[in-house]
Write a protein that holds these residues in place. Structure first.
Motif, mmCIF file in Angstrom:
data_model
loop_
_atom_site.group_PDB
_atom_site.id
_atom_site.type_symbol
_atom_site.label_atom_id
_atom_site.label_comp_id
_atom_site.label_asym_id
_atom_site.label_seq_id
_atom_site.Cartn_x
_atom_site.Cartn_y
_atom_site.Cartn_z
ATOM 1 N N VAL A 89 6.115 -3.958 -8.244
ATOM 2 C CA VAL A 89 6.622 -3.889 -6.943
ATOM 3 C C VAL A 89 6.417 -2.618 -6.183
ATOM 4 O O VAL A 89 6.175 -2.493 -5.096
ATOM 5 C CB VAL A 89 8.110 -4.769 -6.862
ATOM 6 N N ASP A 90 7.137 -1.761 -6.720
ATOM 7 C CA ASP A 90 7.335 -0.209 -6.277
ATOM 8 C C ASP A 90 5.918 0.381 -6.234
ATOM 9 O O ASP A 90 5.780 0.930 -4.876
ATOM 10 C CB ASP A 90 8.121 0.591 -7.336
ATOM 11 N N GLN A 91 5.071 0.175 -6.788
ATOM 12 C CA GLN A 91 3.678 0.515 -6.589
ATOM 13 C C GLN A 91 3.028 0.188 -5.527
ATOM 14 O O GLN A 91 2.354 1.092 -4.925
ATOM 15 C CB GLN A 91 2.780 0.501 -7.818
ATOM 16 N N TYR A 143 8.139 -9.646 -2.851
ATOM 17 C CA TYR A 143 7.431 -8.788 -1.770
ATOM 18 C C TYR A 143 7.573 -9.563 -0.143
ATOM 19 O O TYR A 143 7.885 -10.550 -0.059
ATOM 20 C CB TYR A 143 5.876 -8.892 -2.053
ATOM 21 N N LYS A 144 7.616 -8.452 0.689
ATOM 22 C CA LYS A 144 7.532 -8.860 2.133
ATOM 23 C C LYS A 144 6.196 -9.227 2.426
ATOM 24 O O LYS A 144 5.380 -8.226 2.382
ATOM 25 C CB LYS A 144 8.021 -7.944 3.061
ATOM 26 N N LEU A 145 5.702 -10.201 3.229
ATOM 27 C CA LEU A 145 4.391 -10.539 3.644
ATOM 28 C C LEU A 145 4.616 -10.060 5.091
ATOM 29 O O LEU A 145 5.082 -10.489 5.822
ATOM 30 C CB LEU A 145 3.914 -12.016 3.618
ATOM 31 N N ILE A 146 3.665 -9.036 5.374
ATOM 32 C CA ILE A 146 3.762 -8.454 6.871
ATOM 33 C C ILE A 146 2.725 -8.926 7.624
ATOM 34 O O ILE A 146 1.578 -9.042 7.334
ATOM 35 C CB ILE A 146 3.225 -7.026 6.693
ATOM 36 N N THR A 147 3.302 -9.517 8.754
ATOM 37 C CA THR A 147 2.312 -10.082 9.817
ATOM 38 C C THR A 147 1.951 -9.089 10.659
ATOM 39 O O THR A 147 2.803 -8.259 11.218
ATOM 40 C CB THR A 147 3.190 -11.155 10.577
ATOM 41 N N GLY A 148 0.757 -9.305 11.225
ATOM 42 C CA GLY A 148 0.257 -8.174 11.869
ATOM 43 C C GLY A 148 -1.033 -8.586 12.756
ATOM 44 O O GLY A 148 -1.153 -9.623 13.339
#
Length: 283
Positions: A130-132, A161-166
């Motif tokens: 996760v950190d990497q 994890y957070k799934l980033i929407t963009g």
């Protein structure tokens, strides 16, 4: 005698009008998304229909929901789409006003991908690093089938994890930045795309099969299109665009060509294949 000449002139004029009307081809309003897989399919088909005498107008949409709404309303008449999975929600919402015309390509795959220098190969390994990865998976536009499946994958694998929407552009920029620095990065990605080769990407294995298998692209139309334009429907049925063509056209676009120029270049290099397509058309 004057009456006979008037009748003859009228008959000649009428015949000319009928002949002209018979020779005229329809104007076809074609929709597309400004995506690297759909635009090559769209512009190859546009090129071939124009060679057959049709006037083809292409409208590019920025959101899939808007594109489907325009097709259902009849603002555009046909559009290539992946209706089984990637655009399934939009298809189901509008299918009473639409019809499937013909398949046009096959092999689209979408999942979570990482650069090949990242030393994991499976979704099951993500929580160990996760950190990497900075605790995030970088996604694209909300509402896409890929983001829906990615969200399901986060839940299925209980990812921390957070799934980033963009946006696709934002994801591409983040991917390039990470690869340039040889940093670990996880993104929502698809194939065919130029990014798979340029950045040496690999899809993470998905043992739970959350992501669907290879998908097909179809020409879909406003309901009644095939009955109104049977010749166009038959022409569409004769065209099959392989994934290799999509990749080649995108490479041309990355080298500075427009999609129209890159499509025409591919058609020129594949004259025998295109001739077989044209031999299938009924006009």
């Amino acid at each position: 005698m004057k009456l006979f000449k008037k009748i003859l002139c009228a008959a000649t004029l009428a015949g000319a009008m009928v002949s002209s009307a018979h020779a005229a081809k329809a104007t076809i309003a074609m929709g597309t998304m400004s995506w690297e897989d759909l635009t090559p399919i769209t512009y190859i088909t546009k090129n071939l229909l124009e060679k057959a005498g049709y006037d083809v107008k292409v409208t590019e949409f920025s959101e899939l929901g808007i594109a489907y709404a325009a097709l259902a309303k009849g603002d555009v008449q046909i559009m290539a789409s992946q209706i089984n999975y990637a655009a399934q929600d939009h298809w189901n919402r509008n299918k009473s006003r639409l019809e499937k015309l013909s398949p046009v390509s096959f092999g689209l795959y979408q999942a979570i991908a990482v650069p090949d220098y990242v030393t994991i190969d499976s979704m099951t390994q993500l929580n160990d690093h996760v950190d990497q990865f900075g605790g995030k998976i970088i996604g694209i536009e909300p509402g896409s089938g890929l983001m829906r499946d990615a969200d399901n994958a986060v839940k299925a694998y209980d990812l921390k994890y957070k799934l980033i929407t963009g946006s696709t552009a934002g994801m591409t920029a983040a991917l390039k930045s990470a690869v340039d620095r040889k940093e670990w990065v996880a993104v929502t990605l698809w194939d065919p795309t130029w990014m798979m080769m340029k950045y040496n990407m690999k899809f993470l294995k998905d043992p739970q099969e959350v992501f669907p298998g290879p998908q097909a692209y179809y020409w879909i139309g406003k309901k009644g299109f095939a009955a109104e334009h049977p010749e166009v429907r038959e022409a569409l049925a004769g065209i099959y665009v392989p994934l290799s063509a999509i990749a080649e056209i995108n490479n041309g676009m990355n080298d500075g060509q427009t999609v129209q120029q890159a499509s025409e270049a591919w058609i020129g290099k594949n004259a025998d294949r295109v001739k077989r397509w044209e031999n299938m058309k009924p006009y």
